[in-house]
Design a protein around this motif. Sequence first.
Motif, mmCIF file in Angstrom:
data_model
loop_
_atom_site.group_PDB
_atom_site.id
_atom_site.type_symbol
_atom_site.label_atom_id
_atom_site.label_comp_id
_atom_site.label_asym_id
_atom_site.label_seq_id
_atom_site.Cartn_x
_atom_site.Cartn_y
_atom_site.Cartn_z
ATOM 1 N N ASN A 489 0.809 -1.240 -0.145
ATOM 2 C CA ASN A 489 0.060 -0.073 -0.058
ATOM 3 C C ASN A 489 0.827 1.274 0.028
ATOM 4 N N VAL A 490 1.529 1.349 -1.027
ATOM 5 C CA VAL A 490 2.615 2.618 -1.067
ATOM 6 C C VAL A 490 2.536 3.222 -2.359
ATOM 7 N N LYS A 491 3.139 4.454 -2.460
ATOM 8 C CA LYS A 491 2.963 4.998 -3.750
ATOM 9 C C LYS A 491 3.756 4.522 -4.938
ATOM 10 N N HIS A 492 5.032 3.967 -4.531
ATOM 11 C CA HIS A 492 5.810 3.253 -5.531
ATOM 12 C C HIS A 492 6.099 1.969 -5.275
ATOM 13 N N LEU A 493 4.968 1.161 -5.849
ATOM 14 C CA LEU A 493 5.196 -0.453 -5.518
ATOM 15 C C LEU A 493 6.530 -0.917 -6.079
ATOM 16 N N ASP A 494 7.026 -0.393 -6.937
ATOM 17 C CA ASP A 494 8.472 -0.882 -7.626
ATOM 18 C C ASP A 494 9.406 -0.905 -6.491
ATOM 19 N N LYS A 495 9.521 0.064 -5.786
ATOM 20 C CA LYS A 495 10.517 0.233 -4.654
ATOM 21 C C LYS A 495 10.196 -0.696 -3.590
ATOM 22 N N MET A 512 4.049 -12.533 3.717
ATOM 23 C CA MET A 512 2.946 -12.213 3.995
ATOM 24 C C MET A 512 2.359 -10.791 3.910
ATOM 25 N N THR A 513 1.520 -10.364 3.018
ATOM 26 C CA THR A 513 1.403 -8.775 2.866
ATOM 27 C C THR A 513 0.287 -8.173 4.166
ATOM 28 N N GLN A 514 0.507 -6.876 4.112
ATOM 29 C CA GLN A 514 -0.340 -6.136 4.818
ATOM 30 C C GLN A 514 -1.853 -6.139 4.190
ATOM 31 N N PRO A 515 -3.125 -5.941 4.891
ATOM 32 C CA PRO A 515 -4.046 -6.168 4.123
ATOM 33 C C PRO A 515 -4.370 -5.128 2.888
ATOM 34 N N VAL A 516 -5.106 -5.791 1.961
ATOM 35 C CA VAL A 516 -5.234 -5.019 0.887
ATOM 36 C C VAL A 516 -6.649 -4.799 0.456
ATOM 37 N N TYR A 517 -6.993 -3.656 0.146
ATOM 38 C CA TYR A 517 -8.477 -3.349 -0.321
ATOM 39 C C TYR A 517 -8.936 -2.854 -1.752
ATOM 40 N N ASP A 518 -8.052 -3.177 -2.478
ATOM 41 C CA ASP A 518 -8.029 -2.595 -3.832
ATOM 42 C C ASP A 518 -7.963 -3.943 -4.722
ATOM 43 N N GLU A 550 -12.418 3.798 8.779
ATOM 44 C CA GLU A 550 -11.761 5.043 8.906
ATOM 45 C C GLU A 550 -10.280 5.033 9.653
ATOM 46 N N PHE A 551 -10.554 4.370 10.708
ATOM 47 C CA PHE A 551 -9.298 4.333 11.608
ATOM 48 C C PHE A 551 -8.121 3.484 10.856
ATOM 49 N N LEU A 552 -8.514 2.425 10.102
ATOM 50 C CA LEU A 552 -7.266 1.638 9.633
ATOM 51 C C LEU A 552 -6.797 2.605 8.368
ATOM 52 N N HIS A 553 -7.718 3.311 7.535
ATOM 53 C CA HIS A 553 -7.221 4.194 6.508
ATOM 54 C C HIS A 553 -6.333 5.342 6.939
ATOM 55 N N ASN A 554 -6.809 5.880 7.940
ATOM 56 C CA ASN A 554 -5.937 7.138 8.236
ATOM 57 C C ASN A 554 -5.135 7.069 9.349
ATOM 58 N N GLU A 555 -5.066 6.034 10.130
ATOM 59 C CA GLU A 555 -4.116 6.044 11.234
ATOM 60 C C GLU A 555 -3.345 4.703 11.274
ATOM 61 N N VAL A 556 -3.581 3.769 10.617
ATOM 62 C CA VAL A 556 -2.544 2.465 10.757
ATOM 63 C C VAL A 556 -1.532 2.598 9.570
ATOM 64 N N PRO A 557 -0.396 2.741 10.087
ATOM 65 C CA PRO A 557 0.719 2.565 8.952
ATOM 66 C C PRO A 557 0.498 1.174 8.080
ATOM 67 N N GLY A 558 0.552 1.547 6.769
ATOM 68 C CA GLY A 558 0.821 0.456 5.896
ATOM 69 C C GLY A 558 -0.582 -0.187 5.578
ATOM 70 N N VAL A 559 -1.840 0.607 5.905
ATOM 71 C CA VAL A 559 -3.106 0.075 5.388
ATOM 72 C C VAL A 559 -3.520 1.235 4.556
ATOM 73 N N LEU A 560 -4.170 0.919 3.316
ATOM 74 C CA LEU A 560 -4.789 1.936 2.665
ATOM 75 C C LEU A 560 -6.095 1.632 2.001
ATOM 76 N N LEU A 561 -7.130 2.016 2.308
ATOM 77 C CA LEU A 561 -8.517 1.700 1.809
ATOM 78 C C LEU A 561 -8.883 2.323 0.563
ATOM 79 N N SER A 562 -9.215 1.787 -0.482
ATOM 80 C CA SER A 562 -9.981 2.346 -1.465
ATOM 81 C C SER A 562 -10.825 3.371 -1.292
#
Length: 634
Positions: A489-495, A512-518, A550-562
């Motif tokens: 869940n990062v801007k530059h997946l290649d890195k 094992m990946t962080q949770p993916v929501y997309d 909202e908590f996961l998306h905004n406050e937990v590092p490594g988690v990004l919701l669509s």
Amino acid sequence: MKPDLREALRRGVLVGDGAMGTYLYQMGFPVGISYEELNLLKPDVIREIHRRYYEAGARLIETNTFSANRERLSKFGLEGEVEAINRAGVELARQAVGEDAYVVGAVGSIRAGKRKSVRTAKIKEDLGQQIAVLIDAKVDGLLLETFYDLEEMLLVLKLIRKQSDVPVICQFATEGAGATMDGFPLKEAFEKLLAAGADVVGFNCRSGPNGLLRSLEHVAGLPDAPPLSVFPNAGLADYVDGRYTFAATPQYFGETARRFVDQGARIVGGCCGTTPEHVAAIAASLNGYAPQPNAASLTAQASAPVAVAEPQPLTSIAGSVSGTVQTVPNIVDLVKERVTVIVELDPPRDLDIAKFMAGAEALKAVGADALTMADNSLAVTRMSNMALGSLVQEQVGIRPLIHIACRDRNMIGTQSHMMGLHALDIDHVLAVTGDPAKFGDLPGSSSVYDLTSFEIIRMIKQLNEGVAFSGKPLKKRANFVVGAAFNPNVKHLDKAVQRLERKIEAGADYIMTQPVYDAKLIENIRQSTKHLDVPIFIGIAPLASGGNAEFLHNEVPGVLLSDEVRSRMSGLKGEEGRAMGVQIAKELLDVALEHFNGIYLMTPFMAYEMTVDLTRYVWEKSGRGDYHLSPLAK
């Protein structure tokens, strides 16, 4: 001439400033120095930070004096500079801001939540000295912040009231729990502080906006509705490649600022990880905003217990399958043959393991291939995953997969821990860095980080060669299968993939990946990692509510919701929220199963019925016919 601080708070809301220490850290000043000494060594830098916050919209400015007491300064040989540092702190803040700003003297706790003996006389002497200097320097108020114990806070407040009638703001550090660290319910603690002369009570640090919203709910209905203050962290801290980062965005702070005001906050600012950009977002959101006392507060579903029906006893499974784990191929071999499911179940924060064991049995019954247990995730103290891993292996017959964090153990402790796992025949582990201790439930604890995630992988694999961390022979070889964590869940997946390649080079056997929501991101992960020769388990974490999302998306590092997922979860709670969370997870599983054999399900708040449902769904979608479900799981 501006009104007294008390009068200003009766008239409306003041925007507070943001972090000083973490902001200096972001500017390149290292951990391990006295940031307060910079009042003398780098006055232009401190003045500039105050100016930036003022220009962002802050009208309550804290002096850079949080740790400027004799006890804390003595660690740097600065115990003789208490007066100079505090006076400079006030002067620099005054020089940087306009006449419409209130300069408050920041005073931090000496005990700082540590259960060590600090004499009352020592606190009176050292904080009394600092407070006297700040009062003499004509601050507009005093801010007692990041206190954990009511006892110490009352002690300092009484010291102030013996010297002055200056406005006093009293703030506890809290993670959203309902009591102070010395056991007083928050509402009772606030009532005692107000009776002792506090003008404003509130919270700062340890939690992001979500946690402080929960804390405000614990103090609802205070007599005479005193003004409250909130200075949340920018979400939870992450520690990557030797640097601390924070997840919460300025936009999120702007969105939550109004909810704080609706719950009685009359000062809203930021603590660790916040910047002038966060403060600017708060100021823009609150500009012209009138509190809505009847607005429905956002209940923090992110940590509220989820009510789930208890399953029927599964005693027919426990014990009868004990020992069968060792006959199953390891996770790496298994996932090469068929779809494989790992399910995470968090160890309890108390001494009651009944629900945890019931969850383990239910997941075993539905065919989960392994049960993975975090190592004090989010730096919150939980029961030993080694002990629980041994119990589920022996009593339930499901393979334990144990997380090993670099945070809690030095090299001695880490090797000892691994040797213990070997003795218990627990051979599947996941190596992780671990969330910083400073932001957990025992912030006085130290983060060790003797090893990086790369180094701990190499060292564990070295045990498989029969060689200790020290290089000495161990007489036997271990047989650890070592996993590594991957955040896509990062801007530059290649890195991120390049970083993952380094972990594989270090010896990682699976990912094992962080949770993916997309769904699109799942496809991108496949394309970006198809050259790798280790299996990847895609993380799927069903959401429990709109607040949880909202908590996961905004406050937990490594988690990004669509945006789509957040929209679908918005406003949902209870059974309706869990049902939508499971539905979204199933849609993500449809995509994941097209590209990956490895599935990693994460159970929210011990609501294991959700991951039982999803495990069953995986088997239905994958057409697996070689597993016959227990009658209790059907």
